[in-house]
Design a protein around this motif. Structure first.
Motif, short mmCIF file in Angstrom:
data_model
loop_
_atom_site.label_atom_id
_atom_site.label_comp_id
_atom_site.label_asym_id
_atom_site.label_seq_id
_atom_site.Cartn_x
_atom_site.Cartn_y
_atom_site.Cartn_z
N PRO A 180 0.76 -1.19 0.23
CA PRO A 180 0.00 -0.04 0.03
C PRO A 180 0.93 1.21 0.14
O PRO A 180 2.11 1.15 0.34
CB PRO A 180 -0.87 -0.07 1.32
CG PRO A 180 0.28 -0.81 2.38
CD PRO A 180 0.86 -1.99 1.38
N ALA A 181 0.49 2.42 -0.16
CA ALA A 181 1.28 3.49 -0.21
C ALA A 181 1.17 4.03 1.00
O ALA A 181 2.43 4.94 1.17
CB ALA A 181 0.05 4.65 -1.09
N GLN A 182 0.39 3.72 1.98
CA GLN A 182 0.83 4.35 3.16
C GLN A 182 0.81 3.25 4.30
O GLN A 182 0.36 2.10 3.99
CB GLN A 182 -0.26 5.23 3.84
CG GLN A 182 -1.77 4.52 4.07
CD GLN A 182 -2.93 5.70 4.33
OE1 GLN A 182 -3.46 6.28 3.33
NE2 GLN A 182 -3.13 5.74 5.43
N ARG A 183 1.22 3.47 5.40
CA ARG A 183 1.70 2.42 6.39
C ARG A 183 0.38 1.88 6.88
O ARG A 183 -0.75 2.42 6.97
CB ARG A 183 2.79 2.90 7.76
CG ARG A 183 1.87 3.80 8.43
CD ARG A 183 2.88 4.43 9.43
NE ARG A 183 2.19 5.59 10.21
CZ ARG A 183 2.82 6.21 11.12
NH1 ARG A 183 4.33 6.11 11.37
NH2 ARG A 183 2.34 7.11 11.87
N PRO A 184 0.17 0.48 7.36
CA PRO A 184 -0.88 0.17 8.20
C PRO A 184 -1.30 0.91 9.30
O PRO A 184 -0.34 1.47 9.90
CB PRO A 184 -0.57 -1.49 8.49
CG PRO A 184 1.14 -1.37 8.53
CD PRO A 184 1.44 -0.40 7.55
N ASP A 185 -2.51 0.90 9.67
CA ASP A 185 -3.19 1.32 10.70
C ASP A 185 -2.79 0.50 12.12
O ASP A 185 -2.14 -0.54 12.13
CB ASP A 185 -4.62 1.48 10.64
CG ASP A 185 -5.40 2.16 9.52
OD1 ASP A 185 -4.33 2.97 9.02
OD2 ASP A 185 -6.31 1.84 9.36
N GLN A 186 -2.51 1.47 13.20
CA GLN A 186 -2.25 0.94 14.30
C GLN A 186 -3.45 -0.14 14.71
O GLN A 186 -4.44 0.16 14.60
CB GLN A 186 -2.17 1.92 15.47
CG GLN A 186 -1.46 1.54 16.96
CD GLN A 186 -1.18 2.51 17.66
OE1 GLN A 186 -1.63 3.59 17.61
NE2 GLN A 186 -0.44 2.28 18.81
N THR A 187 -2.99 -1.31 15.24
CA THR A 187 -3.93 -2.16 15.73
C THR A 187 -4.40 -1.90 17.22
O THR A 187 -3.69 -2.15 18.10
CB THR A 187 -3.54 -3.56 15.67
OG1 THR A 187 -2.80 -3.78 14.53
CG2 THR A 187 -4.37 -4.65 15.89
N LEU A 188 -5.67 -1.55 17.25
CA LEU A 188 -6.44 -1.00 18.51
C LEU A 188 -7.48 -2.10 19.11
O LEU A 188 -8.14 -2.56 18.40
CB LEU A 188 -6.82 0.33 18.46
CG LEU A 188 -5.87 1.36 18.07
CD1 LEU A 188 -6.68 2.54 17.86
CD2 LEU A 188 -4.80 1.50 19.09
N ASP A 189 -7.36 -2.31 20.22
CA ASP A 189 -8.47 -3.17 20.86
C ASP A 189 -9.97 -2.31 20.70
O ASP A 189 -9.74 -1.19 21.35
CB ASP A 189 -8.16 -3.31 22.46
CG ASP A 189 -9.18 -4.42 22.99
OD1 ASP A 189 -10.19 -3.78 23.53
OD2 ASP A 189 -8.83 -5.64 23.12
#
Length: 537
Positions: A180-189
């Motif tokens: 992807p062009a941008q980094r993956p989202d932070q994984t949140l509970d």
């Protein structure tokens, strides 16, 4: 447990030649999970369960391995083979796009989860992220079996930590599709909003179809199937359990496996066809059985054992139990003792699928087929265990399992223990040291009774001089020597040329009539020059 790679420690000229293993058994077949086409060394069934998932009804490999350890086996190499199995994917959101990862190991029982965080990453470093990947025992549990953490990964191709490069050596995941062009989202509970959550694999993995002969055979170029054992330093037996409960391994796979065992100086344990329900069936079937081979052996009948998944006794192909029995015998007595001195028997809980009378047992032995025994009878006539060479080999000794195993053991030990000569200089500089080391090894075997009552001078010989190392060999960087050890017949020897070079070691049988060799000095052995020139031509 570990991946078995062809990088065994090479001992130098200052070390004695060690005795290699005699009953390390390689198993090739289908498993629930685990690495594909990579030999994994294990020392217990518990390790097999941890890596490959244990027993599985669609595959008989797990049962064979369980029976191997239950009957005394100690060392095994496992090669998982698949037919169309597919890896599950893992999807991480990256703004309006997604980062797709894929499990390195295919199947439905590879349970991975991943988490993204931005710990210790500055606010302006918007292309960087941390990725944690875990393998858990089962989906939804927190029992972690393996973990990889990748710090400061990047979605920028110019960055040194660009994700595809950074995870290239991962043992768990690989990239699937485009970045992807941008980094993956932070994984949140979802409940707490804290960065403590994980994303699980999708349910798109597939275990594949049942194996065929060609899946077992694999490819020598890709080192798949049987040829995955190219990555293993050594093994002594090869077992390929039936493809399914009602389908035997076919002749094409057996032929390739036997040829491969010959190259690797190992023995193929062939299971009797499932149609051989009685000794008379076996005797009748052997009339059309055309597989004479000094590097293969067979035990009849099949073995009755408790199937823990089905809850009752079932009939199983005996290869795993046979390998375990032979390994157990090796712990009690040397392999060069004929089997009648310590006949291998099944452990309690296992029994032959049918009774084999004494006359049938003798007839089967004459055709190269051994009989599985559950009890040791003092009144039974001793029968030396055979290979499938039976009467179809030019070398009479190779009809007998103990003689063939002993020869392979000697050759494997010497070849492995002399690999240092490939980088040790000119043959003239190392001949004395090499000869001394090989002689010391053979003298130890002679003292242990490996060559019967013969004296050392009559039991073996070693030649490493200019007669077997001409100038062209020195120029090519290859060093070779001849060894011979006593055959069963008086004044006959099994003779081999062993050579080492940068490309590896080779062993080739040679014809060398060494009648009363010990009575002569090297200067009187002009006839050896003729043999050496023939070897060089």
């Amino acid at each position: 447990m570990h991946l078995e790679l062809q990088v065994a420690e090479e001992r130098g000229p200052d070390h004695i030649i060690s005795r290699t293993s005699t009953a390390r058994t390689a198993f090739v077949g289908r498993t629930l999970r685990g690495p594909v086409n990579r030999p994994v060394f294990i020392k217990s069934f518990a390790e097999f369960q941890a890596v490959f998932g244990g027993l599985w009804q669609p595959s008989l490999l797990g049962y064979a391995i369980e029976q191997f350890f239950d009957n005394g086996g100690c060392e095994a190499l496992i090669v998982r083979v698949v037919n169309g199995a597919r890896s599950a994917t893992l999807t991480l959101k990256a703004g309006s796009q997604v980062l797709n990862l894929e499990a390195l190991r295919p199947g439905t029982r590879e349970f991975l989860r991943a988490s993204v965080d931005f710990d210790n990453i500055a606010a302006e470093e918007t292309s960087l992220f941390n990725l944690a990947v875990q393998r858990v025992r089962a989906q939804g549990t927190g029992q972690v079996e393996d973990q990889e953490i990748f710090h400061r990964l990047s979605v920028s191709p110019a960055d040194e930590r660009y994700l595809p490069r950074a995870i290239a050596q991962s043992a768990l995941i690989r990239l699937k599709g485009d970045m992807p062009a941008q980094r993956p989202d932070q994984t949140l509970d979802p409940a707490s909003g804290l960065a403590t959550a994980y994303v699980n694999l999708n349910s798109d993995g597939d275990d594949g179809a049942p194996l065929s002969d060609y899946d077992l055979i694999g490819s020598s170029q890709d080192h798949s199937g049987i040829f995955a054992l190219d990555h293993a330093a050594n093994f002594n037996f090869l077992c390929m359990p039936p493809l399914s409960r009602d389908q035997d391994v076919g002749p094409s796979a057996l032929l390739v496996a036997a040829r491969y065992c010959k190259e690797r100086r190992a023995l193929l344990i062939i299971d009797p066809p499932s149609s051989w329900q009685t000794a008379d069936d076996a005797l009748a079937g052997l009339r059309d059985w055309n597989f004479p081979n000094e590097n293969a052996l067979m035990y009849f009948p099949r073995v009755l054992a408790h199937d823990k998944l089905r809850g009752h006794f079932e009939s199983f192909a005996p290869c795993g139990a046979v390998a375990g029995m032979l390994a157990r015998c090796d712990e009690m007595s040397p392999i060069w003792l004929p089997a009648e001195y310590e006949e291998p028997i099944l452990r309690p809980g296992f029994r032959p699928a049918c009774l084999v009378g004494e006359d049938r047992r003798m007839r089967l032995a004459s055709l190269g087929v051994n009989t599985v025994q559950a009890i040791r009878s003092t009144g039974r006539m001793g029968v030396r265990a055979r290979t499938l060479a039976a009467g179809n080999t030019a070398n009479a000794d190779w009809r007998y399992l103990s003689a063939r195993r002993s020869a392979l053991f000697i050759l494997n030990s010497i070849e492995c223990g002399t690999r240092w000569i490939a980088s040790a200089g000119a043959p003239a500089d190392i001949a004395e040291t090499l000869t001394s080391r090989v002689r010391a090894f053979l003298e130890g075997l002679c003292e242990a009774g490996a060559f019967g009552p013969r004296r050392a001078d009559d039991a073996f010989f070693v030649i490493c001089d200019q007669r077997v190392n001409g100038s062209w060999l020195e120029a090519s960087g290859e060093v070779q020597f001849l060894i011979g050890f006593a055959a069963s017949r008086e004044h006959e020897f099994h003779c081999f040329r062993i050579s080492h070079s940068a490309a590896g070691g080779k062993i080739q049988p040679v014809s060398l009539n060494r009648l009363n060799f010990s009575q002569y000095s090297p200067a009187e052995l002009e006839w050896v020059d003729k043999i050496a020139s023939q070897l060089q031509s």
